[in-house]
Motif scaffolding. Sequence first.
Motif, PDB file in Angstrom:
ATOM      1  N   PRO A 160       7.452  49.818   5.750  1.00  0.00           N
ATOM      2  CA  PRO A 160       8.073  50.888   6.457  1.00  0.00           C
ATOM      3  C   PRO A 160       7.475  51.866   6.853  1.00  0.00           C
ATOM      4  CG  PRO A 160       9.260  50.339   4.326  1.00  0.00           C
ATOM      5  CD  PRO A 160       8.111  49.604   4.434  1.00  0.00           C
ATOM      6  N   GLY A 161       7.577  52.371   8.087  1.00  0.00           N
ATOM      7  CA  GLY A 161       6.951  53.521   8.803  1.00  0.00           C
ATOM      8  C   GLY A 161       5.726  53.118   9.612  1.00  0.00           C
ATOM      9  N   ASP A 162       5.371  51.775   9.658  1.00  0.00           N
ATOM     10  CA  ASP A 162       4.461  51.417  10.406  1.00  0.00           C
ATOM     11  C   ASP A 162       4.749  51.276  11.945  1.00  0.00           C
ATOM     12  OD1 ASP A 162       2.708  50.435   8.501  1.00  0.00           O
ATOM     13  OD2 ASP A 162       3.089  48.298   8.570  1.00  0.00           O
ATOM     14  N   GLU A 163       3.994  51.398  12.857  1.00  0.00           N
ATOM     15  CA  GLU A 163       4.202  51.621  14.203  1.00  0.00           C
ATOM     16  C   GLU A 163       4.478  50.274  14.748  1.00  0.00           C
ATOM     17  OE1 GLU A 163       4.035  54.662  16.661  1.00  0.00           O
ATOM     18  OE2 GLU A 163       4.473  55.581  14.342  1.00  0.00           O
ATOM     19  N   GLU A 164       3.964  49.253  14.411  1.00  0.00           N
ATOM     20  CA  GLU A 164       4.037  47.725  14.541  1.00  0.00           C
ATOM     21  C   GLU A 164       4.460  46.846  13.542  1.00  0.00           C
ATOM     22  OE1 GLU A 164       0.506  46.394  16.600  1.00  0.00           O
ATOM     23  OE2 GLU A 164       0.386  47.954  18.233  1.00  0.00           O
ATOM     24  N   ASP A 205      10.646  46.906  21.945  1.00  0.00           N
ATOM     25  CA  ASP A 205      10.464  48.349  21.689  1.00  0.00           C
ATOM     26  C   ASP A 205      11.324  48.576  20.716  1.00  0.00           C
ATOM     27  OD1 ASP A 205       8.708  48.454  23.656  1.00  0.00           O
ATOM     28  OD2 ASP A 205       9.879  49.722  25.058  1.00  0.00           O
ATOM     29  N   ALA A 206      11.327  49.523  19.796  1.00  0.00           N
ATOM     30  CA  ALA A 206      12.186  49.764  18.766  1.00  0.00           C
ATOM     31  C   ALA A 206      12.061  51.400  18.277  1.00  0.00           C
ATOM     32  CB  ALA A 206      11.875  48.779  17.178  1.00  0.00           C
ATOM     33  N   TYR A 227      10.211  48.792  11.377  1.00  0.00           N
ATOM     34  CA  TYR A 227      10.255  47.898  10.133  1.00  0.00           C
ATOM     35  C   TYR A 227      11.755  47.603   9.918  1.00  0.00           C
ATOM     36  CZ  TYR A 227       9.385  46.209   5.518  1.00  0.00           C
ATOM     37  OH  TYR A 227       9.512  45.371   4.403  1.00  0.00           O
ATOM     38  N   GLU A 228      12.546  48.480  10.175  1.00  0.00           N
ATOM     39  CA  GLU A 228      14.109  48.227   9.993  1.00  0.00           C
ATOM     40  C   GLU A 228      14.592  46.909  10.930  1.00  0.00           C
ATOM     41  OE1 GLU A 228      17.218  51.118  10.203  1.00  0.00           O
ATOM     42  OE2 GLU A 228      15.942  52.153   8.291  1.00  0.00           O
ATOM     43  N   LEU A 229      14.236  47.121  12.203  1.00  0.00           N
ATOM     44  CA  LEU A 229      14.509  45.952  13.111  1.00  0.00           C
ATOM     45  C   LEU A 229      14.161  44.730  12.831  1.00  0.00           C
ATOM     46  CD1 LEU A 229      16.760  45.774  15.520  1.00  0.00           C
ATOM     47  CD2 LEU A 229      14.526  46.104  17.021  1.00  0.00           C
ATOM     48  N   ALA A 230      12.749  44.594  12.267  1.00  0.00           N
ATOM     49  CA  ALA A 230      12.037  43.433  11.974  1.00  0.00           C
ATOM     50  C   ALA A 230      12.827  42.948  10.802  1.00  0.00           C
ATOM     51  CB  ALA A 230      10.708  43.938  11.568  1.00  0.00           C
ATOM     52  N   GLN A 231      13.250  43.506   9.936  1.00  0.00           N
ATOM     53  CA  GLN A 231      13.911  43.132   8.923  1.00  0.00           C
ATOM     54  C   GLN A 231      15.124  42.530   9.146  1.00  0.00           C
ATOM     55  OE1 GLN A 231      14.528  46.651   6.107  1.00  0.00           O
ATOM     56  NE2 GLN A 231      13.449  45.347   4.326  1.00  0.00           N
ATOM     57  N   VAL A 236       5.849  28.741  17.707  1.00  0.00           N
ATOM     58  CA  VAL A 236       6.684  29.581  18.135  1.00  0.00           C
ATOM     59  C   VAL A 236       6.085  30.875  18.252  1.00  0.00           C
ATOM     60  CG1 VAL A 236       8.973  30.587  17.897  1.00  0.00           C
ATOM     61  CG2 VAL A 236       8.737  28.121  17.521  1.00  0.00           C
ATOM     62  N   PRO A 237       6.430  31.757  19.260  1.00  0.00           N
ATOM     63  CA  PRO A 237       5.738  32.983  19.216  1.00  0.00           C
ATOM     64  C   PRO A 237       6.430  33.813  18.148  1.00  0.00           C
ATOM     65  CG  PRO A 237       7.045  32.752  21.301  1.00  0.00           C
ATOM     66  CD  PRO A 237       6.886  31.516  20.660  1.00  0.00           C
ATOM     67  N   GLY A 238       5.586  34.876  17.618  1.00  0.00           N
ATOM     68  CA  GLY A 238       6.238  35.966  16.664  1.00  0.00           C
ATOM     69  C   GLY A 238       7.236  36.953  17.504  1.00  0.00           C
ATOM     70  N   LEU A 239       7.717  37.810  16.635  1.00  0.00           N
ATOM     71  CA  LEU A 239       8.504  38.892  17.142  1.00  0.00           C
ATOM     72  C   LEU A 239       7.941  40.103  16.872  1.00  0.00           C
ATOM     73  CD1 LEU A 239      12.264  37.696  16.448  1.00  0.00           C
ATOM     74  CD2 LEU A 239      10.924  37.271  18.486  1.00  0.00           C
ATOM     75  N   LEU A 240       7.228  40.758  17.775  1.00  0.00           N
ATOM     76  CA  LEU A 240       6.575  42.138  17.642  1.00  0.00           C
ATOM     77  C   LEU A 240       7.403  43.345  17.815  1.00  0.00           C
ATOM     78  CD1 LEU A 240       3.940  43.440  16.269  1.00  0.00           C
ATOM     79  CD2 LEU A 240       3.102  43.187  18.475  1.00  0.00           C
ATOM     80  N   PHE A 241       7.445  44.138  16.843  1.00  0.00           N
ATOM     81  CA  PHE A 241       8.469  45.166  17.003  1.00  0.00           C
ATOM     82  C   PHE A 241       7.417  46.656  17.039  1.00  0.00           C
ATOM     83  CE2 PHE A 241      11.047  42.239  15.244  1.00  0.00           C
ATOM     84  CZ  PHE A 241      12.090  42.190  16.154  1.00  0.00           C
ATOM     85  N   ILE A 242       7.525  47.456  18.217  1.00  0.00           N
ATOM     86  CA  ILE A 242       6.696  48.579  18.413  1.00  0.00           C
ATOM     87  C   ILE A 242       7.380  49.557  18.499  1.00  0.00           C
ATOM     88  CG2 ILE A 242       4.988  49.368  20.050  1.00  0.00           C
ATOM     89  CD1 ILE A 242       4.038  46.808  19.172  1.00  0.00           C
TER      90      ILE A 242
END
Length: 124
Positions: free
Chosen positions: A34-38, A9-10, A14-18, A47-53
Amino acid sequence: MILRHITIDAGNPYELAQFWSNVTGWPIADGDVPGDEEVLVVAPAPVPGLLFIAVPEAKSVKNRVHIDWVPDQRTRDEEVDRLLTLGATIHEDHRKPDGPGWVTMHDPEHNEFCIERRQSERTG
């Protein structure tokens, strides 16, 4: 079963993914902006990816699950120093004077993660 993503959860995906892209060296998925919900940080297979929602509420309690990382190119202490320059903070320092231990850190949105020593540091 195959583990596809680790979802986090974020407040600002986008900032946390960066941040995590800079930490891992893995790219943000093509088309994520930037501004995307996911926003996905794409890890190398398998390796599993990191998905920020995006979620509306701020983090309020300790994570029930966190990721333990082992640096592949640096020592634990070098990696901790590098992550501090990227915006992480130290939450709890469990390093011992003779070398063992780990460091629990927070990412910019206060999610916990740990940095451990590489195998070569553990065996001498």
